[in-house]
Design a protein around this motif. Structure first.
Motif, short mmCIF file in Angstrom:
data_model
loop_
_atom_site.label_atom_id
_atom_site.label_comp_id
_atom_site.label_asym_id
_atom_site.label_seq_id
_atom_site.Cartn_x
_atom_site.Cartn_y
_atom_site.Cartn_z
N LEU A 81 0.99 -16.47 -13.22
CA LEU A 81 2.32 -17.00 -12.94
C LEU A 81 2.20 -18.34 -12.22
O LEU A 81 1.41 -18.48 -11.29
N HIS A 108 9.59 -13.05 -6.50
CA HIS A 108 8.20 -12.75 -6.89
C HIS A 108 7.31 -12.48 -5.68
O HIS A 108 6.30 -11.79 -5.81
N ARG A 131 0.41 -10.82 -3.50
CA ARG A 131 1.77 -10.43 -3.89
C ARG A 131 1.76 -9.18 -4.75
O ARG A 131 0.83 -8.95 -5.53
N ASP A 168 2.86 -7.28 -7.86
CA ASP A 168 3.22 -7.75 -9.20
C ASP A 168 4.36 -6.91 -9.75
O ASP A 168 4.16 -5.89 -10.39
#
Length: 154
Positions: free
Chosen positions: A4, A20, A46, A48
């Motif tokens: 991303l 996100h 992060r 997902d």
């Protein structure tokens, strides 16, 4: 899945990046304000949220940087490049001032926050490659129920 890569040039774009990054984990040692370059950077793990149904939950290593940063303030965070203290990012918000300037706030669990005074919104987020299976999926309903119980509302 492809890596991303997002950019934000206005508050709506920043809200997409915030989505996100919801539930991202980082360490205080993963934060840096590069005052001479007017840049604030961080590396996060992060969650997902776009992982396909039926696959185990996963986390991704992600970089984020804010450009045109005029000042940085922290609450409940002691910046230390050697620290392993964990932070859970809940949201990134933006409060406009005289256009196009304003203040972006990184809101963390436990009441911690970082405020960035920005000349304008110029933010980039990019997955850095590594991905691994997460121990579980964040359960926001359970967190809210726990807060209500503590407050005597449950």
């Amino acid at each position: 899945m492809e890596l991303l890569k997002l950019a934000a040039l206005d508050a709506e774009d920043l809200a997409v990046i915030s989505t996100h990054l919801q539930d991202a984990i980082l360490r205080t040692g993963d934060l840096a304000y590069l005052a001479q370059e007017h840049r604030f950077v961080l590396v996060a793990r992060r969650f997902d949220w776009a992982a396909p149904d039926g696959e185990p939950p996963r986390r991704r290593l992600t970089g984020l940087h804010f450009e045109r940063v005029l000042a940085v303030r922290t609450r409940g965070i002691t910046p230390n490049p050697n620290s392993d203290a964990a932070l859970e990012l809940l949201a990134v918000t933006f409060e406009p001032a005289e256009p196009p300037s304003g203040t972006a706030t990184l809101v963390f669990a436990g009441g911690a926050a970082i405020q960035l005074d920005l000349e304008c919104i110029e933010v980039r987020m990019k997955d850095l490659g590594p991905v691994w299976e997460a121990e579980g999926r964040p359960d926001h309903a359970a967190v809210e129920a726990g807060r209500a119980a503590i407050a005597g509302q449950g």
